[in-house]
Design an enzyme around this catalytic site. Structure first.
Site, PDB file in Angstrom:
ATOM      1  N   GLY A  17       0.830  -1.206   0.000  1.00 29.87           N
ATOM      2  CA  GLY A  17       0.000   0.000   0.000  1.00 29.87           C
ATOM      3  C   GLY A  17       0.857   1.245   0.000  1.00 29.87           C
ATOM      4  O   GLY A  17       0.589   2.212   0.706  1.00 29.87           O
ATOM      5  N   ALA A  18       1.880   1.249  -0.862  1.00 30.78           N
ATOM      6  CA  ALA A  18       2.977   2.211  -0.717  1.00 30.78           C
ATOM      7  C   ALA A  18       2.849   3.451  -1.584  1.00 30.78           C
ATOM      8  O   ALA A  18       3.757   4.278  -1.581  1.00 30.78           O
ATOM      9  CB  ALA A  18       4.299   1.522  -1.049  1.00 30.78           C
ATOM     10  N   ARG A  20       0.179   5.780  -1.765  1.00 30.73           N
ATOM     11  CA  ARG A  20      -0.658   6.900  -1.348  1.00 30.73           C
ATOM     12  C   ARG A  20      -0.724   6.939   0.175  1.00 30.73           C
ATOM     13  O   ARG A  20      -0.393   5.966   0.856  1.00 30.73           O
ATOM     14  CB  ARG A  20      -2.073   6.793  -1.925  1.00 30.73           C
ATOM     15  N   ASN A  95       1.428  -2.301   5.363  1.00 32.09           N
ATOM     16  CA  ASN A  95       0.609  -1.102   5.456  1.00 32.09           C
ATOM     17  C   ASN A  95      -0.718  -1.221   4.712  1.00 32.09           C
ATOM     18  O   ASN A  95      -1.696  -0.582   5.090  1.00 32.09           O
ATOM     19  CB  ASN A  95       1.402   0.091   4.914  1.00 32.09           C
ATOM     20  N   SER A 151      -4.347   0.237  13.958  1.00 31.64           N
ATOM     21  CA  SER A 151      -5.165   1.444  13.978  1.00 31.64           C
ATOM     22  C   SER A 151      -5.676   1.672  15.391  1.00 31.64           C
ATOM     23  O   SER A 151      -5.802   0.725  16.179  1.00 31.64           O
ATOM     24  CB  SER A 151      -6.351   1.301  13.018  1.00 31.64           C
ATOM     25  N   TYR A 164     -13.205  -3.631   9.833  1.00 28.44           N
ATOM     26  CA  TYR A 164     -11.920  -2.918   9.871  1.00 28.44           C
ATOM     27  C   TYR A 164     -11.313  -2.970  11.268  1.00 28.44           C
ATOM     28  O   TYR A 164     -10.148  -3.336  11.441  1.00 28.44           O
ATOM     29  CB  TYR A 164     -12.144  -1.472   9.434  1.00 28.44           C
ATOM     30  N   THR A 167     -10.077  -6.515  12.211  1.00 23.31           N
ATOM     31  CA  THR A 167      -8.829  -6.937  11.574  1.00 23.31           C
ATOM     32  C   THR A 167      -7.635  -6.176  12.134  1.00 23.31           C
ATOM     33  O   THR A 167      -6.545  -6.749  12.305  1.00 23.31           O
ATOM     34  CB  THR A 167      -8.887  -6.745  10.051  1.00 23.31           C
ATOM     35  N   LYS A 168      -7.827  -4.903  12.447  1.00 26.56           N
ATOM     36  CA  LYS A 168      -6.716  -4.121  12.995  1.00 26.56           C
ATOM     37  C   LYS A 168      -6.385  -4.583  14.418  1.00 26.56           C
ATOM     38  O   LYS A 168      -5.218  -4.553  14.832  1.00 26.56           O
ATOM     39  CB  LYS A 168      -7.043  -2.635  12.968  1.00 26.56           C
TER      40      LYS A 168
END
Length: 256
Positions: A17-18, A20, A95, A151, A164, A167-168
């Site tokens: 995910g590099a 943005r 990421n 997160s 979300y 999973t975090k």
């Protein structure tokens, strides 16, 4: 991480995910710290190429890898391409991730299953496939580190973001498990838990989803991607040599 640590070689960082948001800021930080970079993006090659322009002139060799990490075979492709491009792997930054928001009772299983595959299973699979290479890096005195992007939602929970947040939170458990397993071999596995950071993902949210969180923080503002990237860079470097299995909150001092 100080440049002095890498006088005789260029370490290699694999960042998912590099291209943005936080991932892009992490790539810039690592380029400044003297790394060569394998940068993973999901689909938009034009955007990925544009993002790498910011890294030109920093001295890093760059290798773009297109992969949908929700697909089981993608992790193998990512590791293989990184090794083919650079011959080594010293730091893995997990990421990449996504969200599917709404009332959980109304969600289709296919939707939240995709979030689980992307946010939790893919980082675990990548870490396991990278493990032997990271152990070799640690034994050679280079780096040997994994940084998971969790997160604040994974610590406190978040209404409307059950898949979300789940999973975090799971990534924190994975971080501690891998730290126990890989720590004796010299590999450090830590996590970063950002709060609300000014990225494209946050821009899609309604203000009422985050204004109360910002108001409940000590800093009273959103964070910047480069502030998270600085923490990731620290965890990858020698200054964090006695940190393993830790979760560093970069949330402006969320007090609730």
């Amino acid at each position: 991480m100080t440049q002095k640590s890498f006088d005789t070689f260029r370490p290699v960082a694999l960042i998912t995910g590099a291209t943005r948001g936080i991932g892009r800021a992490v790539a810039q930080r690592f380029a400044l710290d003297g790394f060569d970079l394998a940068l993973v993006y999901r689909s938009n090659r034009a955007a990925a190429q544009e993002a790498t322009l910011s890294l030109v002139g920093m001295g890093a060799r760059l290798h773009l890898i297109q992969a949908d990490l929700a697909q089981p075979e993608a992790a193998y492709t990512v590791i293989e391409q990184t090794l083919a491009a650079f011959g080594a792997l010293d730091v893995l930054v997990n990421n990449a991730g996504g969200t599917h928001d709404g009332a959980f009772a109304m969600m289709r299983p296919i939707d939240y299953a995709h979030v689980v595959r992307s946010n939790l299973i893919a980082p675990l699979r990548l870490s396991l496939l990278a493990a032997l290479h990271l152990i070799a890096s640690a034994r050679a005195g280079r780096a040997g580190a994994v940084v998971m992007m969790s997160s604040m939602a994974g610590i406190t929970g978040k209404e409307g973001q059950v898949p979300y947040a789940t999973t975090k939170s799971g990534l924190i458990g994975v971080t501690r498990l891998l730290a126990r397993r890989l720590g004796p071999h010299g590999v450090r596995v830590n996590a970063v838990a950002p709060g609300f950071i000014a990225t494209e993902m946050v821009e899609t949210l309604e203000p009422e989803m985050y204004e109360h969180v910002i108001a409940a923080s000590a800093t009273r503002r959103m964070g910047r991607p480069e502030e998270v990237a600085a923490t990731v860079g620290f965890l990858a470097g020698g200054g964090a040599s006695y940190l393993n299995g830790s979760v560093l909150r970069v949330d402006g001092g969320f007090l609730r």
